[in-house]
Design a protein around this motif. Sequence first.
Motif, PDB file in Angstrom:
ATOM      1  N   MET A   1      13.656   5.460  -0.033  1.00  0.00           N
ATOM      2  CA  MET A   1      12.775   4.969  -1.091  1.00  0.00           C
ATOM      3  C   MET A   1      12.203   3.613  -0.716  1.00  0.00           C
ATOM      4  N   GLY A   2      11.031   3.312  -1.283  1.00  0.00           N
ATOM      5  CA  GLY A   2      10.405   2.033  -0.984  1.00  0.00           C
ATOM      6  C   GLY A   2       9.693   1.455  -2.189  1.00  0.00           C
ATOM      7  N   TRP A   3       9.512   0.146  -2.135  1.00  0.00           N
ATOM      8  CA  TRP A   3       8.629  -0.547  -3.061  1.00  0.00           C
ATOM      9  C   TRP A   3       7.406  -0.989  -2.262  1.00  0.00           C
ATOM     10  N   TYR A   4       6.256  -0.760  -2.847  1.00  0.00           N
ATOM     11  CA  TYR A   4       4.981  -1.051  -2.216  1.00  0.00           C
ATOM     12  C   TYR A   4       4.173  -1.962  -3.137  1.00  0.00           C
ATOM     13  N   ARG A   5       3.157  -2.609  -2.567  1.00  0.00           N
ATOM     14  CA  ARG A   5       2.200  -3.304  -3.418  1.00  0.00           C
ATOM     15  C   ARG A   5       0.802  -3.009  -2.913  1.00  0.00           C
ATOM     16  N   ARG A   6      -0.146  -3.119  -3.824  1.00  0.00           N
ATOM     17  CA  ARG A   6      -1.505  -2.716  -3.517  1.00  0.00           C
ATOM     18  C   ARG A   6      -2.185  -3.782  -2.679  1.00  0.00           C
ATOM     19  N   VAL A   7      -2.814  -3.361  -1.617  1.00  0.00           N
ATOM     20  CA  VAL A   7      -3.567  -4.269  -0.758  1.00  0.00           C
ATOM     21  C   VAL A   7      -5.006  -4.320  -1.235  1.00  0.00           C
ATOM     22  N   SER A   8      -5.658  -3.182  -1.271  1.00  0.00           N
ATOM     23  CA  SER A   8      -7.025  -3.083  -1.778  1.00  0.00           C
ATOM     24  C   SER A   8      -7.335  -1.613  -1.998  1.00  0.00           C
ATOM     25  N   GLY A   9      -8.090  -1.330  -3.043  1.00  0.00           N
ATOM     26  CA  GLY A   9      -8.458   0.047  -3.323  1.00  0.00           C
ATOM     27  C   GLY A   9      -7.240   0.941  -3.409  1.00  0.00           C
ATOM     28  N   ASP A  10      -7.192   1.932  -2.562  1.00  0.00           N
ATOM     29  CA  ASP A  10      -6.068   2.870  -2.539  1.00  0.00           C
ATOM     30  C   ASP A  10      -5.026   2.507  -1.482  1.00  0.00           C
ATOM     31  N   GLN A  11      -5.211   1.373  -0.819  1.00  0.00           N
ATOM     32  CA  GLN A  11      -4.278   0.982   0.236  1.00  0.00           C
ATOM     33  C   GLN A  11      -3.078   0.259  -0.355  1.00  0.00           C
ATOM     34  N   ARG A  12      -1.901   0.623   0.128  1.00  0.00           N
ATOM     35  CA  ARG A  12      -0.679  -0.022  -0.301  1.00  0.00           C
ATOM     36  C   ARG A  12       0.134  -0.451   0.913  1.00  0.00           C
ATOM     37  N   GLU A  13       0.818  -1.571   0.769  1.00  0.00           N
ATOM     38  CA  GLU A  13       1.683  -2.020   1.848  1.00  0.00           C
ATOM     39  C   GLU A  13       3.128  -1.943   1.404  1.00  0.00           C
ATOM     40  N   LEU A  14       3.970  -1.616   2.346  1.00  0.00           N
ATOM     41  CA  LEU A  14       5.393  -1.495   2.081  1.00  0.00           C
ATOM     42  C   LEU A  14       6.024  -2.870   2.104  1.00  0.00           C
ATOM     43  N   VAL A  15       6.779  -3.212   1.077  1.00  0.00           N
ATOM     44  CA  VAL A  15       7.408  -4.537   1.055  1.00  0.00           C
ATOM     45  C   VAL A  15       8.919  -4.447   1.231  1.00  0.00           C
ATOM     46  N   ALA A  16       9.536  -3.345   0.792  1.00  0.00           N
ATOM     47  CA  ALA A  16      10.978  -3.184   0.944  1.00  0.00           C
ATOM     48  C   ALA A  16      11.294  -1.699   0.926  1.00  0.00           C
ATOM     49  N   TRP A  17      12.294  -1.299   1.701  1.00  0.00           N
ATOM     50  CA  TRP A  17      12.652   0.102   1.739  1.00  0.00           C
ATOM     51  C   TRP A  17      14.159   0.246   1.924  1.00  0.00           C
ATOM     52  N   ILE A  18      14.671   1.369   1.463  1.00  0.00           N
ATOM     53  CA  ILE A  18      16.107   1.592   1.493  1.00  0.00           C
ATOM     54  C   ILE A  18      16.376   3.053   1.819  1.00  0.00           C
ATOM     55  N   THR A  19      17.306   3.275   2.711  1.00  0.00           N
ATOM     56  CA  THR A  19      17.625   4.638   3.120  1.00  0.00           C
ATOM     57  C   THR A  19      18.488   5.332   2.065  1.00  0.00           C
ATOM     58  N   ARG A  20      18.682   6.619   2.233  1.00  0.00           N
ATOM     59  CA  ARG A  20      19.546   7.361   1.302  1.00  0.00           C
ATOM     60  C   ARG A  20      20.956   6.790   1.319  1.00  0.00           C
TER      61      ARG A  20
END
Length: 113
Positions: free
Chosen positions: A32-51
């Motif tokens: 799972m990850g948390w993302y934030r919007r860069v522009s338009g439909d683009q999102r960048e990943l800021v944090a992620w965690i494995t199962r």
Amino acid sequence: QMVESGGGLVQTGGSLTLSCAFSRKYFISNNMGWYRRVSGDQRELVAWITRGGSASYADAVKARFTISRDNAKNTVNLQMDSLKPEDTDVYYCNTWPHTRPAWGQGTQVTVSS
């Protein structure tokens, strides 16, 4: 498929905790990850965690954000500390790497200077 919450307005240096309740169908078998919007439909990943619970972070948030997941409750959280104005954005949770499901509404984080 998911409900993000916990955003709001906070001053520089403040903290927020984002929460995401996710469909078990996807949550249980995905990183799972948390993302934030860069522009338009683009999102960048800021944090992620494995199962298994191994967490990683983008350089911009390392040492300030903490991601966690509760596999019994199908939730993934993002503890955000030492917030900066440049953290202002709409934050989304989803699987990582993202393929499905579709993006939710996200939750707005605004950091005032």
